[in-house]
Motif scaffolding. Structure first.
Motif, PDB file in Angstrom:
ATOM      1  N   GLN A 126       0.838  -1.304  -0.121  1.00  0.00           N
ATOM      2  CA  GLN A 126      -0.193   0.021   0.161  1.00  0.00           C
ATOM      3  C   GLN A 126       0.891   1.234   0.027  1.00  0.00           C
ATOM      4  N   THR A 127       1.982   1.320  -0.107  1.00  0.00           N
ATOM      5  CA  THR A 127       3.121   2.318  -0.091  1.00  0.00           C
ATOM      6  C   THR A 127       3.184   2.454  -1.646  1.00  0.00           C
ATOM      7  N   LEU A 128       2.681   1.947  -2.471  1.00  0.00           N
ATOM      8  CA  LEU A 128       2.981   1.975  -4.009  1.00  0.00           C
ATOM      9  C   LEU A 128       2.055   2.665  -4.591  1.00  0.00           C
ATOM     10  N   ASP A 175       4.626   1.190 -17.672  1.00  0.00           N
ATOM     11  CA  ASP A 175       4.116   1.506 -16.083  1.00  0.00           C
ATOM     12  C   ASP A 175       5.270   2.510 -15.626  1.00  0.00           C
ATOM     13  N   VAL A 176       4.522   3.408 -14.916  1.00  0.00           N
ATOM     14  CA  VAL A 176       5.380   4.267 -14.137  1.00  0.00           C
ATOM     15  C   VAL A 176       4.882   4.011 -12.494  1.00  0.00           C
ATOM     16  N   SER A 177       6.069   4.079 -11.562  1.00  0.00           N
ATOM     17  CA  SER A 177       5.439   3.365 -10.319  1.00  0.00           C
ATOM     18  C   SER A 177       6.524   4.419  -9.233  1.00  0.00           C
ATOM     19  N   ILE A 178       5.829   4.835  -8.131  1.00  0.00           N
ATOM     20  CA  ILE A 178       6.283   5.379  -7.116  1.00  0.00           C
ATOM     21  C   ILE A 178       6.282   4.817  -5.702  1.00  0.00           C
ATOM     22  N   GLU A 179       7.111   4.763  -4.738  1.00  0.00           N
ATOM     23  CA  GLU A 179       6.973   4.366  -3.328  1.00  0.00           C
ATOM     24  C   GLU A 179       6.935   5.502  -2.225  1.00  0.00           C
TER      25      GLU A 179
END
Length: 416
Positions: free
Chosen positions: A173-175, A194-198
């Protein structure tokens, strides 16, 4: 009496699900605790993903490990997707450069959700989940890591964004991730960008950014897969040609529209439920479209639906010959007094067809015939000099010899 907050009359009491995080929390409560469908609180794509995960007997409290597929499968995926990686090479670098000032990471998966490109993270990265996930060979399907944007795109073929607690598993859930599909000339899913951030939210429209780059990669892939096809580039505004907003179409050797990209389908109104003849979609015979690669500027055309567009064409052979290179020697330069096509307004196809197309008298309407005629006209314009003609066509002399022999055309006497 109106509700009051902090003793101030007339101020409405804040609802529990006022923010996106609160709405998602309420959605999880209703779905996981009460067994109710949380419609309107999270997107339908997320709800359907939660349902699939629950049906697979996954538990939201389970731990997740981003596992890589076997080395042989990862190697096979890289080999199988060489064209996709070639199409994305420049845009992936551009995207990573654009996101360098953020904590975002770029991932590209194959059609099965296996990562084939990932932004390299430094060893000192403080993002443990992304550090583990951003590796070539990691499987991002729902069956492996639950609800996530790339996994949903692999399953549905539609662009998707999954933020924070919308992930099925609590440990993820931090993603936050946004993903978009990339399709091939058959309309099938070729990959997912895809582009992802944490440990932080997107501070820009991630869906729009990833969608733009996915479209650009898809357009490049369509053209790479269209060897021996006439590729048409068109738009209602000439300034949009060569951008992600341009429409593309691939015409096969029999004069049928093999594929249209998304913009092309929207402009023509053609859904590509079956292959249409080129004159059905573009309202003009193939012979006229075959003249487009020899035109230095975009031409005007009116589609059967009444829309006026600016159109260009490219034609590349499977041996690497780019027939646009023959323009300088196979076509006379326009007179200075002649108006340039770019100054005209869109007109009907018959009234506004290129001059070279209007003068076309040859009845053959296949790309193979067209390319052979262009070789012959280029050779004639070069005075029979094969070396000069080969340079104009962008191929080797040996390749040109083989093409001439295959067509049973005798070698000219002027051969060096």
């Amino acid at each position: 009496m109106p509700h009051t907050t902090n003793g101030q009359a007339g101020t409405p009491r804040q609802l529990f699900f006022q923010t996106a995080e609160q709405r998602t929390a309420l959605a999880r409560q209703r779905f996981f605790d009460e067994g109710a469908r949380p419609s309107g609180l999270v997107g339908e794509a997320v709800i359907q993903s939660w349902l699939r995960c629950a049906k697979a007997h996954q538990q939201p409290t389970d731990m997740v490990s981003f596992e890589q597929v076997t080395r042989s499968r990862a190697h096979a995926s890289l080999n199988r997707n060489r064209q996709l990686l070639q199409a994305g090479n420049l845009e992936l670098n551009n995207m990573e450069a654009a996101l360098a000032g953020t904590d975002c990471r770029v991932l590209l998966t194959d059609a099965q959700g296996v990562i084939i490109h990932a932004t390299q993270l430094p060893a000192s990265s403080q993002h443990p989940l992304l550090k583990t996930a951003s590796r070539v060979g990691v499987n991002l399907t729902e069956g492996q890591v639950g609800t996530n944007a790339p996994g949903i795109v692999v399953r549905t073929g539609e662009a998707c964004t999954v933020t924070g607690a919308e992930h099925f598993f609590q440990c993820l859930q931090t993603l936050h991730c946004a993903a978009a599909p990339i399709r091939d000339i058959h309309g099938q899913l070729a990959g997912v960008l895809d582009v992802s951030i944490e440990a932080g939210r997107f501070h820009f429209d991630a869906a729009a950014v990833v969608g733009m780059y996915a479209t650009t990669i898809e357009n490049r892939l369509l053209q790479l897969q269209s060897v021996e096809h006439l590729v048409l580039h068109f738009q209602a505004s000439p300034t949009l040609l060569g951008t992600p907003m341009e429409a593309l179409a691939g015409i096969d050797t029999s004069g049928r529209v093999l594929w249209l990209n998304g913009v092309g389908r929207r402009l023509t109104g053609c859904r590509m439920e079956h292959r249409h003849l080129v004159d059905e979609v573009f309202g003009t015979p193939l012979e006229r479209l075959l003249a487009l690669p020899r035109q230095p500027q975009a031409q005007t055309l009116r589609l059967p639906n009444g829309l006026g567009v600016w159109i260009q064409g490219t034609l590349t052979a499977n041996d690497g010959a780019d027939f646009k290179h023959a323009v300088a020697v196979s076509q006379p330069a326009p007179c200075a007094s002649e108006p340039m096509p770019a100054t005209k307004d869109p007109v009907d196809s018959e009234a506004g067809a290129p001059a070279a197309a209007q003068d076309e008298t040859d009845t053959h309407a296949t790309l193979l015939d067209h390319k052979q005629r262009l070789i012959e006209s280029t050779l004639a314009a070069c005075g029979g000099n094969i070396a000069k003609a080969a340079r104009a066509l962008g191929v080797s002399r040996g390749m040109l010899y083989r093409r001439l022999q295959k067509a049973e055309t005798p070698a000219p006497s002027g051969t060096p």
